[in-house]
Design a protein around this motif. Structure first.
Motif, PDB file in Angstrom:
ATOM      1  N   GLN A   1       0.805  -1.218   0.000  1.00  0.00           N
ATOM      2  CA  GLN A   1       0.000   0.000   0.000  1.00  0.00           C
ATOM      3  C   GLN A   1       0.844   1.277   0.000  1.00  0.00           C
ATOM      4  O   GLN A   1       1.876   1.338   0.652  1.00  0.00           O
ATOM      5  N   GLY A   2       0.350   2.296  -0.689  1.00  0.00           N
ATOM      6  CA  GLY A   2       0.969   3.616  -0.636  1.00  0.00           C
ATOM      7  C   GLY A   2       0.486   4.373   0.589  1.00  0.00           C
ATOM      8  O   GLY A   2      -0.387   3.900   1.326  1.00  0.00           O
ATOM      9  N   ASP A   3       1.039   5.572   0.801  1.00  0.00           N
ATOM     10  CA  ASP A   3       0.673   6.318   2.002  1.00  0.00           C
ATOM     11  C   ASP A   3      -0.708   6.967   1.887  1.00  0.00           C
ATOM     12  O   ASP A   3      -1.418   7.090   2.887  1.00  0.00           O
ATOM     13  N   GLY A   4      -1.113   7.374   0.685  1.00  0.00           N
ATOM     14  CA  GLY A   4      -2.475   7.900   0.534  1.00  0.00           C
ATOM     15  C   GLY A   4      -3.464   6.791   0.826  1.00  0.00           C
ATOM     16  O   GLY A   4      -4.453   6.974   1.550  1.00  0.00           O
ATOM     17  N   ASP A   5      -3.179   5.625   0.306  1.00  0.00           N
ATOM     18  CA  ASP A   5      -4.046   4.468   0.499  1.00  0.00           C
ATOM     19  C   ASP A   5      -4.114   4.077   1.972  1.00  0.00           C
ATOM     20  O   ASP A   5      -5.190   3.938   2.545  1.00  0.00           O
ATOM     21  N   LEU A   6      -2.957   3.912   2.596  1.00  0.00           N
ATOM     22  CA  LEU A   6      -2.917   3.359   3.959  1.00  0.00           C
ATOM     23  C   LEU A   6      -3.147   4.412   5.038  1.00  0.00           C
ATOM     24  O   LEU A   6      -3.852   4.163   6.013  1.00  0.00           O
ATOM     25  N   ALA A   7      -2.553   5.611   4.850  1.00  0.00           N
ATOM     26  CA  ALA A   7      -2.563   6.589   5.948  1.00  0.00           C
ATOM     27  C   ALA A   7      -3.688   7.604   5.820  1.00  0.00           C
ATOM     28  O   ALA A   7      -3.883   8.427   6.711  1.00  0.00           O
TER      29      ALA A   7
ATOM     30  N   ASN B   1       5.898   4.797   1.641  1.00  0.00           N
ATOM     31  CA  ASN B   1       5.609   6.205   1.961  1.00  0.00           C
ATOM     32  C   ASN B   1       6.457   7.126   1.085  1.00  0.00           C
ATOM     33  O   ASN B   1       7.660   7.248   1.287  1.00  0.00           O
ATOM     34  N   ASN B   2       5.787   7.772   0.107  1.00  0.00           N
ATOM     35  CA  ASN B   2       6.503   8.747  -0.728  1.00  0.00           C
ATOM     36  C   ASN B   2       5.995  10.171  -0.483  1.00  0.00           C
ATOM     37  O   ASN B   2       6.159  11.042  -1.325  1.00  0.00           O
ATOM     38  N   SER B   3       5.364  10.371   0.639  1.00  0.00           N
ATOM     39  CA  SER B   3       4.935  11.684   1.154  1.00  0.00           C
ATOM     40  C   SER B   3       3.970  12.447   0.242  1.00  0.00           C
ATOM     41  O   SER B   3       3.840  13.665   0.379  1.00  0.00           O
ATOM     42  N   CYS B   4       3.306  11.741  -0.652  1.00  0.00           N
ATOM     43  CA  CYS B   4       2.261  12.401  -1.464  1.00  0.00           C
ATOM     44  C   CYS B   4       1.387  11.337  -2.129  1.00  0.00           C
ATOM     45  O   CYS B   4       1.703  10.153  -2.092  1.00  0.00           O
TER      46      CYS B   4
ATOM     47  N   VAL C   1       6.022  -3.054   7.699  1.00  0.00           N
ATOM     48  CA  VAL C   1       7.240  -2.297   7.447  1.00  0.00           C
ATOM     49  C   VAL C   1       6.908  -1.106   6.554  1.00  0.00           C
ATOM     50  O   VAL C   1       6.259  -1.247   5.525  1.00  0.00           O
ATOM     51  N   GLU C   2       7.302   0.064   7.030  1.00  0.00           N
ATOM     52  CA  GLU C   2       7.148   1.290   6.237  1.00  0.00           C
ATOM     53  C   GLU C   2       8.465   1.507   5.490  1.00  0.00           C
ATOM     54  O   GLU C   2       9.539   1.427   6.094  1.00  0.00           O
ATOM     55  N   ILE C   3       8.367   1.787   4.204  1.00  0.00           N
ATOM     56  CA  ILE C   3       9.577   2.001   3.408  1.00  0.00           C
ATOM     57  C   ILE C   3       9.520   3.404   2.825  1.00  0.00           C
ATOM     58  O   ILE C   3       8.615   3.726   2.039  1.00  0.00           O
ATOM     59  N   LEU C   4      10.457   4.265   3.225  1.00  0.00           N
ATOM     60  CA  LEU C   4      10.491   5.630   2.697  1.00  0.00           C
ATOM     61  C   LEU C   4      10.915   5.562   1.235  1.00  0.00           C
ATOM     62  O   LEU C   4      11.901   4.901   0.896  1.00  0.00           O
ATOM     63  N   SER C   5      10.164   6.258   0.390  1.00  0.00           N
ATOM     64  CA  SER C   5      10.362   6.121  -1.050  1.00  0.00           C
ATOM     65  C   SER C   5      10.293   7.467  -1.746  1.00  0.00           C
ATOM     66  O   SER C   5       9.763   8.434  -1.199  1.00  0.00           O
ATOM     67  N   THR C   6      10.815   7.485  -2.966  1.00  0.00           N
ATOM     68  CA  THR C   6      10.865   8.747  -3.713  1.00  0.00           C
ATOM     69  C   THR C   6       9.714   8.875  -4.709  1.00  0.00           C
ATOM     70  O   THR C   6       9.151   7.888  -5.161  1.00  0.00           O
ATOM     71  N   CYS C   7       9.418  10.126  -5.066  1.00  0.00           N
ATOM     72  CA  CYS C   7       8.437  10.413  -6.116  1.00  0.00           C
ATOM     73  C   CYS C   7       8.977  11.621  -6.899  1.00  0.00           C
ATOM     74  O   CYS C   7       8.441  12.734  -6.783  1.00  0.00           O
ATOM     75  N   PRO C   8      10.076  11.429  -7.663  1.00  0.00           N
ATOM     76  CA  PRO C   8      10.755  12.571  -8.288  1.00  0.00           C
ATOM     77  C   PRO C   8       9.829  13.449  -9.140  1.00  0.00           C
ATOM     78  O   PRO C   8       9.924  14.679  -9.079  1.00  0.00           O
ATOM     79  N   VAL C   9       8.946  12.825  -9.903  1.00  0.00           N
ATOM     80  CA  VAL C   9       8.096  13.615 -10.806  1.00  0.00           C
ATOM     81  C   VAL C   9       7.205  14.572 -10.014  1.00  0.00           C
ATOM     82  O   VAL C   9       7.144  15.771 -10.282  1.00  0.00           O
TER      83      VAL C   9
ATOM     84  N   MET D   1      13.152  13.639   4.814  1.00  0.00           N
ATOM     85  CA  MET D   1      12.167  12.670   5.324  1.00  0.00           C
ATOM     86  C   MET D   1      12.663  11.922   6.555  1.00  0.00           C
ATOM     87  O   MET D   1      11.910  11.718   7.514  1.00  0.00           O
ATOM     88  N   ILE D   2      13.921  11.492   6.525  1.00  0.00           N
ATOM     89  CA  ILE D   2      14.385  10.631   7.623  1.00  0.00           C
ATOM     90  C   ILE D   2      14.333  11.339   8.994  1.00  0.00           C
ATOM     91  O   ILE D   2      13.947  10.714   9.978  1.00  0.00           O
ATOM     92  N   PRO D   3      14.648  12.652   9.083  1.00  0.00           N
ATOM     93  CA  PRO D   3      14.515  13.289  10.395  1.00  0.00           C
ATOM     94  C   PRO D   3      13.076  13.256  10.939  1.00  0.00           C
ATOM     95  O   PRO D   3      12.861  13.192  12.151  1.00  0.00           O
ATOM     96  N   ILE D   4      12.102  13.287  10.054  1.00  0.00           N
ATOM     97  CA  ILE D   4      10.698  13.268  10.485  1.00  0.00           C
ATOM     98  C   ILE D   4      10.218  11.833  10.663  1.00  0.00           C
ATOM     99  O   ILE D   4       9.390  11.536  11.531  1.00  0.00           O
TER     100      ILE D   4
END
Ligand SMILES: Cc1ncc(C[n+]2csc(CCOP(=O)(O)OP(=O)(O)O)c2C)c(N)n1
Length: 247
Positions: free
Chosen positions: A92-98, A121-124, A207-215, A232-235
């Motif tokens: 699941q993505g973060d919009g989906d899960l969170a 989690n790609n923060s968007c 497990v949450e995996i911090l991920s990128t969304c360059p576009v 992201m990692i500090p937060i």
């Protein structure tokens, strides 16, 4: 020429549709390698969510059920209860899960469902154009927060793993990242633990995996990896927040 790396059996040979620099592909591969190494491909069921990874069923070479937006933990609960011998995981993505699925994940975790959750989690909201998600950082510009996320209007980012760690039932909760090779190696170990927790019948694992969304971040793939590490990692600190046998 000799072949340096084989495709995991748990992946099909279809080319990923993901954008350049997006880390969904890395996470898919790690999950597939872990499934192969644990020898569980033929008795694993994946639950695909809605988001960029909606087509995960095309890539995982195993049984996959497509759930409605946010509902993957409920679908996983049903599959696992009916087929307890199967290894069941959601992706699941973060919009989906969170966001849309907040209640689903909280209650699946509180019930201690014996499923494995892979939370990217790609923060968007990636798929729908990069809108603000619950995981968007303060100050982060998105299509729906063009001035940056402001706490007085949009609230604060949700630390889902830490929230779930307040519950008694979850057995394994961890956060990891795939922004550099050493972290990819570490992420695989963490993903493996999340599957082993289920195989050992120890309870809910996520497990949450911090991920990128360059576009959607408006960055190059390289800049995005740096942004993940620095912002992201500090937060969202990496680590294991709950381990089997320790409530
Ligand atoms: C109930 C419902 N609400 C909203 C949508 C629209 N929608 C589809 S994908 C998506 C974004 C998913 O983002 P995320 O879960 O963060 O995954 P990503 O695309 O970033 O991998 C949204 C809002 C939907 N399909 N169903």
């Amino acid at each position: 020429m000799s072949l340096a790396l084989n495709l995991p059996e748990a992946l099909t040979d279809k080319a990923f549709h993901y954008c350049p620099g997006c880390t969904h592909g890395i996470v898919h591969r790690l999950v597939a390698e872990v499934i192969d190494e644990l020898g569980i491909r033929e008795n694993t069921v994946g639950i695909a969510s809605v988001g960029c990874s909606v087509l995960a069923y095309n890539y995982f070479n195993l049984d996959v059920v497509q759930a409605a937006h946010g509902r993957a933990p409920a679908v996983a609960t049903g599959v696992k209860r009916v087929l307890p011998e199967q290894v069941v995981f959601t992706y699941q993505g973060d919009g989906d899960l969170a966001s849309i699925g907040t209640a689903e994940i909280v209650h699946a975790a509180a019930r201690g469902e014996k499923i494995t959750v892979i939370f990217v989690n790609n923060s968007c909201y990636g798929m729908t154009g990069g809108q603000l998600a619950p995981t968007t950082l303060l100050g982060q510009k998105t299509t729906t927060s063009p001035l940056g996320r402001r706490e007085n209007i949009d609230g604060y980012p949700l630390n889902i793993i830490e929230m779930l760690a307040t519950l008694r039932a979850p057995a394994f909760l961890a956060r990891t990242s795939v922004h550099k090779p050493s972290m990819v190696v570490r992420a695989k170990k963490v993903i493996r633990k999340a599957f082993e927790t289920q195989i050992n019948n120890e309870g809910f694992a996520m497990v949450e995996i911090l991920s990128t969304c360059p576009v959607n971040w408006g960055l190059t793939p390289i800049q995005a990896l740096k942004w993940l590490e620095e912002k992201m990692i500090p937060i969202y600190p990496l680590g294991e927040f709950k381990l089997p046998g320790r409530s």
